[in-house]
Design a protein around this motif. Structure first.
Motif, PDB file in Angstrom:
ATOM      1  N   THR A   1       0.751  -1.022   0.234  1.00 24.35           N
ATOM      2  CA  THR A   1       0.144  -0.155  -0.019  1.00 24.35           C
ATOM      3  C   THR A   1       0.924   1.339   0.056  1.00 24.35           C
ATOM      4  N   LEU A   2       1.808   1.272   0.828  1.00 26.48           N
ATOM      5  CA  LEU A   2       2.647   2.490   0.970  1.00 26.48           C
ATOM      6  C   LEU A   2       3.328   2.720  -0.460  1.00 26.48           C
ATOM      7  N   LYS A   3       3.916   1.537  -1.059  1.00 28.42           N
ATOM      8  CA  LYS A   3       4.383   1.899  -2.378  1.00 28.42           C
ATOM      9  C   LYS A   3       3.684   2.230  -3.486  1.00 28.42           C
ATOM     10  N   GLN A   4       2.544   1.560  -3.600  1.00 27.52           N
ATOM     11  CA  GLN A   4       1.272   2.023  -4.471  1.00 27.52           C
ATOM     12  C   GLN A   4       0.830   3.519  -4.300  1.00 27.52           C
ATOM     13  N   ASN A   5       0.828   4.143  -3.000  1.00 24.46           N
ATOM     14  CA  ASN A   5       0.401   5.358  -2.682  1.00 24.46           C
ATOM     15  C   ASN A   5       1.501   6.085  -3.051  1.00 24.46           C
ATOM     16  N   GLY A   6       2.699   5.778  -3.361  1.00 24.83           N
ATOM     17  CA  GLY A   6       4.006   6.750  -3.657  1.00 24.83           C
ATOM     18  C   GLY A   6       4.463   7.179  -2.397  1.00 24.83           C
ATOM     19  N   VAL A   7       4.196   6.638  -1.149  1.00 23.81           N
ATOM     20  CA  VAL A   7       4.760   7.115   0.097  1.00 23.81           C
ATOM     21  C   VAL A   7       6.226   6.723   0.317  1.00 23.81           C
ATOM     22  N   ILE A   8       6.606   5.552  -0.093  1.00 22.81           N
ATOM     23  CA  ILE A   8       7.855   5.104  -0.119  1.00 22.81           C
ATOM     24  C   ILE A   8       8.469   4.638  -1.360  1.00 22.81           C
ATOM     25  N   SER A   9       9.802   4.567  -1.562  1.00 17.52           N
ATOM     26  CA  SER A   9      10.343   4.141  -2.653  1.00 17.52           C
ATOM     27  C   SER A   9      11.092   2.789  -2.492  1.00 17.52           C
ATOM     28  N   PHE A  10      11.350   2.198  -1.501  1.00 17.77           N
ATOM     29  CA  PHE A  10      12.016   1.115  -1.151  1.00 17.77           C
ATOM     30  C   PHE A  10      11.551   0.593   0.075  1.00 17.77           C
ATOM     31  N   ALA A  11      11.838  -0.696   0.543  1.00 15.49           N
ATOM     32  CA  ALA A  11      11.576  -1.470   1.693  1.00 15.49           C
ATOM     33  C   ALA A  11      12.594  -2.564   1.986  1.00 15.49           C
ATOM     34  N   SER A  12      12.883  -2.740   3.231  1.00 14.36           N
ATOM     35  CA  SER A  12      13.705  -3.678   3.712  1.00 14.36           C
ATOM     36  C   SER A  12      13.160  -4.655   4.667  1.00 14.36           C
ATOM     37  N   ILE A  13      13.711  -5.871   5.174  1.00  8.37           N
ATOM     38  CA  ILE A  13      13.546  -6.377   6.396  1.00  8.37           C
ATOM     39  C   ILE A  13      14.800  -6.827   6.914  1.00  8.37           C
ATOM     40  N   ALA A  14      14.631  -7.029   8.256  1.00 11.28           N
ATOM     41  CA  ALA A  14      15.999  -7.055   9.053  1.00 11.28           C
ATOM     42  C   ALA A  14      15.829  -8.449   9.873  1.00 11.28           C
TER      43      ALA A  14
ATOM     44  N   LEU B   1       8.375  -7.470  -3.316  1.00  8.78           N
ATOM     45  CA  LEU B   1       8.128  -6.059  -2.898  1.00  8.78           C
ATOM     46  C   LEU B   1       9.108  -5.425  -1.876  1.00  8.78           C
ATOM     47  N   ILE B   2      10.150  -6.414  -1.706  1.00  8.04           N
ATOM     48  CA  ILE B   2      11.348  -6.092  -0.508  1.00  8.04           C
ATOM     49  C   ILE B   2      12.579  -6.090  -1.380  1.00  8.04           C
ATOM     50  N   ASP B   3      13.093  -4.893  -1.215  1.00  7.12           N
ATOM     51  CA  ASP B   3      14.267  -4.545  -1.994  1.00  7.12           C
ATOM     52  C   ASP B   3      15.651  -4.698  -1.392  1.00  7.12           C
ATOM     53  N   TYR B   4      15.599  -4.873  -0.118  1.00  7.05           N
ATOM     54  CA  TYR B   4      16.963  -5.455   0.443  1.00  7.05           C
ATOM     55  C   TYR B   4      16.639  -6.197   1.719  1.00  7.05           C
ATOM     56  N   VAL B   5      17.562  -7.186   1.855  1.00  4.57           N
ATOM     57  CA  VAL B   5      17.523  -7.949   3.166  1.00  4.57           C
ATOM     58  C   VAL B   5      18.739  -7.665   4.159  1.00  4.57           C
ATOM     59  N   ASN B   6      18.247  -6.746   5.124  1.00  2.00           N
ATOM     60  CA  ASN B   6      19.399  -6.451   6.021  1.00  2.00           C
ATOM     61  C   ASN B   6      19.502  -7.737   6.956  1.00  2.00           C
ATOM     62  N   PHE B   7      20.485  -8.567   6.704  1.00  2.00           N
ATOM     63  CA  PHE B   7      20.471  -9.616   7.462  1.00  2.00           C
ATOM     64  C   PHE B   7      21.384  -9.396   8.715  1.00  2.00           C
ATOM     65  N   GLN B   8      21.031  -9.598   9.848  1.00  2.00           N
ATOM     66  CA  GLN B   8      21.744  -9.319  11.093  1.00  2.00           C
ATOM     67  C   GLN B   8      22.837 -10.305  11.212  1.00  2.00           C
ATOM     68  N   PHE B   9      23.937 -10.297  10.628  1.00  2.00           N
ATOM     69  CA  PHE B   9      24.909 -11.151  10.424  1.00  2.00           C
ATOM     70  C   PHE B   9      25.855 -11.058  11.960  1.00  2.00           C
ATOM     71  N   TYR B  10      25.694 -10.017  12.616  1.00  2.00           N
ATOM     72  CA  TYR B  10      26.235  -9.815  13.849  1.00  2.00           C
ATOM     73  C   TYR B  10      25.599 -10.503  15.143  1.00  2.00           C
ATOM     74  N   ALA B  11      24.417 -10.751  14.729  1.00  2.00           N
ATOM     75  CA  ALA B  11      23.522 -11.977  15.659  1.00  2.00           C
ATOM     76  C   ALA B  11      24.127 -13.372  16.002  1.00  2.00           C
TER      77      ALA B  11
END
Length: 310
Positions: free
Chosen positions: A179-192, A213-223
């Motif tokens: 919804t946020l992408k379709q509404n033009g509110v955000i241009s990218f999304a990531s998960i962590a 719809l997910i542009d980046y995976v911020n994988f927490q390798f420091y965990a």
């Protein structure tokens, strides 16, 4: 023969003139290509760090990620608000005017906000919707307001504790991003996500349904455990690239060296190896708040590595 050659060349030129999108499609970067993306979480620890404190290399794509917006109230004993998000980062030092200032000063900077995080006040921050429809409706409204007030570009999903099953999480977060992408509110999304069974079950359900719809995976390798070796890190990277198949899995370190493969123990060796294999999709850091104490030296080194043309 000569005429047919001439005709062929003419057709190719005409095709390029009348179909300019063709060239851009050919040049679009596949997932297996390296990137110059650098991302840094900021604002969770209230130690007066400012955007302007952090060194920004003009040859990278730079994302600040404000930490955190949480759907809890701001009372002394916070409770869940079913998708009505509030600002829980250091908004005195990281205000709307400061977002505008850093973006105006650096054309390569974008600013996002992260949802959830590990804790709120002294307790866990839970993903705890009353119902999917009401949560999504509230989240879209409250986040649109915050994103527009702060002139932000994207969102990051960093829920780490859940009082809902993976399918509900996937449905709520997926619909929110869509919804946020379709509404033009955000241009990218990531998960962590990070390597924990409950966490992975929720994020992989989300990835399965909404990964496109997910542009980046911020994988927490420091965990992973402190003292991780380069070879272990490479194995972890391959495993998570498989778990989030087709995604841009970013590598990461934690500023205080408390987990994973640290910058002093081979992190940049691993990054260079991935870069040579066209697998370095970007680097992110937790967090600017802690890096302030060491003068952001590993941020400088990370960006210098990313800025090297492959």
């Amino acid at each position: 023969m000569e005429f047919s050659k001439f005709l062929m060349i003419s057709l190719v030129i005409l095709q390029a003139v009348f179909n300019p999108f063709h060239a851009s499609i050919i040049q679009a970067a596949p997932v297996g290509s390296s990137s110059n993306l650098f991302r840094e979480y900021i604002g969770a620890e209230f130690n007066n760090v400012k955007f302007s404190d952090v060194p920004i290399n003009s040859n990278v794509e730079f994302h600040f990620i404000l930490s955190f917006a949480i759907d809890y109230d701001t009372s002394s004993s916070p409770s869940p608000t079913n998708g009505k998000f509030n600002v829980f980062w250091d908004s005195d030092n990281l205000s709307p005017s400061q977002v505008s200032a850093i973006k105006n000063q650096h054309s390569n900077v974008k600013v996002a906000l992260s949802l959830g995080g590990d804790s709120v006040s002294n307790g866990n921050a839970y993903f705890n919707p009353s119902s999917a429809d009401s949560w999504v409706s509230n989240a879209v409204a409250s986040l649109t307001s915050i994103i527009q007030q702060y002139n932000l570009d994207g969102i990051d999903i960093d829920y780490e504790h859940f009082q809902a099953d993976p399918e509900t999480f996937a449905d709520c977060i997926g619909r929110l991003i869509k919804t946020l992408k379709q509404n033009g509110v955000i241009s990218f999304a990531s998960i962590a996500p990070f390597d924990d069974d409950q966490v992975q079950s929720h994020y992989q359900a989300l990835w399965k349904s909404y990964g496109h719809l997910i542009d980046y995976v911020n994988f927490q390798f420091y965990a992973y455990d402190q003292g991780t070796s380069v070879s272990q890190f490479m194995d972890y990277f391959n495993t998570q690239s498989s778990n989030y198949n087709g995604g841009k899995v970013l590598v990461s370190f934690i500023s205080d060296g408390s987990g994973g493969l640290s910058p002093n123990d081979g992190f940049f060796t691993a990054c260079s190896r991935l870069k040579s294999q066209n697998q370095l999709h970007g680097i992110f850091v937790w967090s600017a708040d802690d890096s302030k104490a060491n003068g952001f030296r590993f941020e400088k080194r990370s960006q210098a590595l990313l800025a090297i043309p492959h």
